[in-house]
Write a protein that holds these residues in place. Structure first.
Motif, PDB file in Angstrom:
ATOM      1  N   MET A  74      72.599  22.675  41.493  1.00 54.05           N
ATOM      2  CA  MET A  74      71.252  22.246  41.087  1.00 54.05           C
ATOM      3  C   MET A  74      71.374  20.880  40.432  1.00 54.05           C
ATOM      4  O   MET A  74      71.924  20.763  39.338  1.00 54.05           O
ATOM      5  CB  MET A  74      70.655  23.233  40.087  1.00 54.05           C
ATOM      6  CG  MET A  74      69.285  22.796  39.554  1.00 54.05           C
ATOM      7  SD  MET A  74      68.760  23.711  38.082  1.00 54.05           S
ATOM      8  CE  MET A  74      67.801  25.022  38.825  1.00 54.05           C
TER       9      MET A  74
ATOM     10  N   TRP B 195      84.019  22.028  36.948  1.00 45.22           N
ATOM     11  CA  TRP B 195      82.660  21.667  36.518  1.00 45.22           C
ATOM     12  C   TRP B 195      82.549  21.759  35.005  1.00 45.22           C
ATOM     13  O   TRP B 195      81.854  20.991  34.355  1.00 45.22           O
ATOM     14  CB  TRP B 195      81.652  22.590  37.180  1.00 45.22           C
ATOM     15  CG  TRP B 195      81.495  22.379  38.661  1.00 45.22           C
ATOM     16  CD1 TRP B 195      81.920  21.305  39.389  1.00 45.22           C
ATOM     17  CD2 TRP B 195      80.839  23.260  39.582  1.00 45.22           C
ATOM     18  NE1 TRP B 195      81.566  21.473  40.705  1.00 45.22           N
ATOM     19  CE2 TRP B 195      80.903  22.650  40.849  1.00 45.22           C
ATOM     20  CE3 TRP B 195      80.197  24.499  39.456  1.00 45.22           C
ATOM     21  CZ2 TRP B 195      80.343  23.244  41.990  1.00 45.22           C
ATOM     22  CZ3 TRP B 195      79.643  25.079  40.589  1.00 45.22           C
ATOM     23  CH2 TRP B 195      79.704  24.462  41.842  1.00 45.22           C
ATOM     24  N   THR B 196      83.200  22.778  34.468  1.00 48.72           N
ATOM     25  CA  THR B 196      83.356  22.923  33.020  1.00 48.72           C
ATOM     26  C   THR B 196      84.797  23.402  32.849  1.00 48.72           C
ATOM     27  O   THR B 196      85.544  23.506  33.828  1.00 48.72           O
ATOM     28  CB  THR B 196      82.399  23.990  32.428  1.00 48.72           C
ATOM     29  OG1 THR B 196      82.854  25.291  32.830  1.00 48.72           O
ATOM     30  CG2 THR B 196      80.962  23.795  32.891  1.00 48.72           C
TER      31      THR B 196
ATOM     32  N   PRO C 295      73.489  29.411  41.108  1.00 48.15           N
ATOM     33  CA  PRO C 295      74.771  28.717  40.960  1.00 48.15           C
ATOM     34  C   PRO C 295      75.999  29.521  41.396  1.00 48.15           C
ATOM     35  O   PRO C 295      76.979  28.939  41.838  1.00 48.15           O
ATOM     36  CB  PRO C 295      74.851  28.432  39.449  1.00 48.15           C
ATOM     37  CG  PRO C 295      73.455  28.478  38.969  1.00 48.15           C
ATOM     38  CD  PRO C 295      72.704  29.423  39.867  1.00 48.15           C
TER      39      PRO C 295
ATOM     40  N   ILE D  45      71.623  23.057  34.532  1.00 53.39           N
ATOM     41  CA  ILE D  45      72.118  24.405  34.247  1.00 53.39           C
ATOM     42  C   ILE D  45      73.560  24.390  33.733  1.00 53.39           C
ATOM     43  O   ILE D  45      73.903  25.163  32.840  1.00 53.39           O
ATOM     44  CB  ILE D  45      71.907  25.336  35.466  1.00 53.39           C
ATOM     45  CG1 ILE D  45      71.886  26.797  35.074  1.00 53.39           C
ATOM     46  CG2 ILE D  45      72.918  25.094  36.572  1.00 53.39           C
ATOM     47  CD1 ILE D  45      71.210  27.706  36.076  1.00 53.39           C
ATOM     48  N   LEU D  46      74.393  23.494  34.231  1.00 56.92           N
ATOM     49  CA  LEU D  46      75.784  23.463  33.741  1.00 56.92           C
ATOM     50  C   LEU D  46      76.064  22.282  32.822  1.00 56.92           C
ATOM     51  O   LEU D  46      77.104  22.215  32.184  1.00 56.92           O
ATOM     52  CB  LEU D  46      76.773  23.446  34.906  1.00 56.92           C
ATOM     53  CG  LEU D  46      77.133  24.796  35.530  1.00 56.92           C
ATOM     54  CD1 LEU D  46      78.214  24.622  36.591  1.00 56.92           C
ATOM     55  CD2 LEU D  46      77.598  25.824  34.506  1.00 56.92           C
TER      56      LEU D  46
ATOM     57  N   SER E  69      77.038  23.402  39.827  1.00 57.00           N
ATOM     58  CA  SER E  69      76.004  24.440  39.899  1.00 57.00           C
ATOM     59  C   SER E  69      75.155  24.340  41.161  1.00 57.00           C
ATOM     60  O   SER E  69      74.410  25.270  41.479  1.00 57.00           O
ATOM     61  CB  SER E  69      75.067  24.420  38.675  1.00 57.00           C
ATOM     62  OG  SER E  69      74.006  23.480  38.858  1.00 57.00           O
TER      63      SER E  69
ATOM     64  N   PHE F 103      67.743  28.202  43.475  1.00 58.82           N
ATOM     65  CA  PHE F 103      69.049  27.741  43.028  1.00 58.82           C
ATOM     66  C   PHE F 103      69.790  28.912  42.390  1.00 58.82           C
ATOM     67  O   PHE F 103      69.372  29.399  41.332  1.00 58.82           O
ATOM     68  CB  PHE F 103      68.883  26.672  41.941  1.00 58.82           C
ATOM     69  CG  PHE F 103      68.298  25.364  42.408  1.00 58.82           C
ATOM     70  CD1 PHE F 103      69.119  24.354  42.881  1.00 58.82           C
ATOM     71  CD2 PHE F 103      66.926  25.135  42.353  1.00 58.82           C
ATOM     72  CE1 PHE F 103      68.584  23.128  43.288  1.00 58.82           C
ATOM     73  CE2 PHE F 103      66.384  23.913  42.758  1.00 58.82           C
ATOM     74  CZ  PHE F 103      67.213  22.910  43.226  1.00 58.82           C
TER      75      PHE F 103
END
Lengths: 276, 276
Positions: free
Chosen positions: B225, B8-9, A219, B191-192, B223, A217
């Motif tokens: 993931m 995403w953010t 990103p 992760i995010l 991300s 993974f």
């Protein structure tokens, strides 16, 4: 405030906020260093994200450790590309490694990494490391039967890096490896760059007897699903037993369970590989 | 030509080209159907990509099959959320399943999926399927000790879906399961969205004795993931033996090797889970 978009294809891209941009024009390419709130400093070459402070460990650990662990006693390592230094740093975590050669065509990448990405480039001046500012293809001509493990830490197969995905190039890599040598290459995204992925696998299969493909993974790379291909004539790279030393590696992504399941792939990826 | 960006953010997003946009305002949310050259038709709710024709199989297969395979004989299944119908379609691939209840709060999602996403919603009118247009939280009150497997196929834990990530809600899910029942939830990106991920895991751990976390590559989710959490009091969901029937499933991502390595996680994800 700047919004930078890397277009993964014509139709989709990753958009990242940046607060600062440094631009370096080298002989070969345009190098950007972006300061981003999400990923820290980010290295971009010709519009493509190469590495970021936040997630670089994933790509570098996953490129480097499987190959060095599959080899019983890796001493001489070559990294082609990888001027940011992340792969060098990971390779030096293996005590058996005596010599790391880095062959990077563009000195400006190294200069930028040393200036702006100290946590990634920190081992580039280690006494075990020797840097060659050279074309990888030409460099290999001079080193026959020399390396234990060679890493192809290249950018995408366009422009200067296109040749690094050809059968002729993989043959040169093989000739530069010792008989029980191992090659590991980054081989793009199976899901968004299926053609590059297939091409790389099919060419590598023609040159090496044992070939394994694994994923990680990442990103900031296209689709987040990134592939690596490990290959060797002599070592059955897909069926090595996990060595005890995996536990001793200081890593954040790679670990025992990743080692054990390295070649467990989604069905559609297996299908692409089988057809390549 | 339209470029749609899902943030995403605040600092990173996925940007997708669209050639056509249909907008539906429901009582609960804004639903978009984008026609995109890269991913085919795409369902977006309140600015967040829910599913796309091209990669939906990954999320739906990975949400559904591990839970139905961990149970020795799943007959009654509940899906909370999932109005697009992809999870229903996957659940019906298991011959033991006699009854699939879909509890979706927003009927407009189902209407849009049936109109625009026929390959995803194709099984919503199967005789084994019963659709309830209800709030998942209220719905569970009426069904105690009933289901073999419950899937939480929810959107992100903001707005209407926030309650679906609380301990109280997981307790209700458990009460609606039979003694040997299994819950599987989508639990965001480690992760995010580390905070959402941690919160979900820590609450689920308080409610169920056996908890396992697994990942899948979902290119259109933050991300790339994505995490899922499987939990049961009675069944040791992490250590089930792979049943023969895995091979009989018609899937594109999920397969034997994914089953065998389901719980092999990168080190940093293990670390987050251990601390949750």
């Amino acid at each position: 405030m700047i919004w930078f978009t890397e277009y993964w294809t014509e139709n989709v891209g990753l958009t990242v906020k940046a607060t600062e941009v440094k631009k370096i024009k080298s002989k070969y390419q345009e190098i950007l260093i972006l300061e981003t709130p999400e990923f820290g400093k980010m290295l971009v070459i010709d519009g493509l994200i190469q590495t970021t402070e936040r997630d670089e460990y994933i790509y570098h650990e996953m490129l480097v450790h499987p190959g060095l662990l599959a080899h019983p006693n890796p001493e001489r390592v070559l990294i082609i590309g990888g001027g940011d230094g992340g792969s060098v740093r990971e390779a030096l975590k293996h005590p058996s490694v005596k010599e790391v050669h880095l062959c990077e065509i563009d000195e400006e990448v190294i200069i930028a990494a040393e200036k702006y990405l100290p946590t990634i480039s920190e081992k580039l001046r280690d006494p075990k490391v020797k840097i060659f500012i050279e074309d990888g293809n030409a460099f290999l001509e001079e080193k026959k039967n020399y390396y234990d493990v060679i890493f192809l830490d290249s950018s995408d197969p366009v422009g200067a890096s296109e040749v690094l995905f050809s059968k002729e190039f993989y043959e040169k890599v093989k000739a530069s490896l010792k008989k029980d040598g191992i090659m590991v290459a980054q081989t793009e995204s199976p899901i968004l760059q299926e053609e590059y992925f297939k091409k790389a696998i099919s060419q590598i299969k023609k040159v090496f007897r044992n070939v394994g493909v694994y994923l990680a993974f990442v990103p900031t790379y296209p689709s987040g699903m990134w592939s690596f291909t490990i290959a060797s004539d002599y070592i059955d790279v897909v069926n090595t037993k996990r060595p005890e030393k995996v536990k001793e590696l200081k890593t954040k992504y790679f670990c025992d369970s990743i080692y054990d399941c390295l070649f467990s792939l989604p069905k559609f990826v297996q299908d692409i590989i089988n057809k390549s």
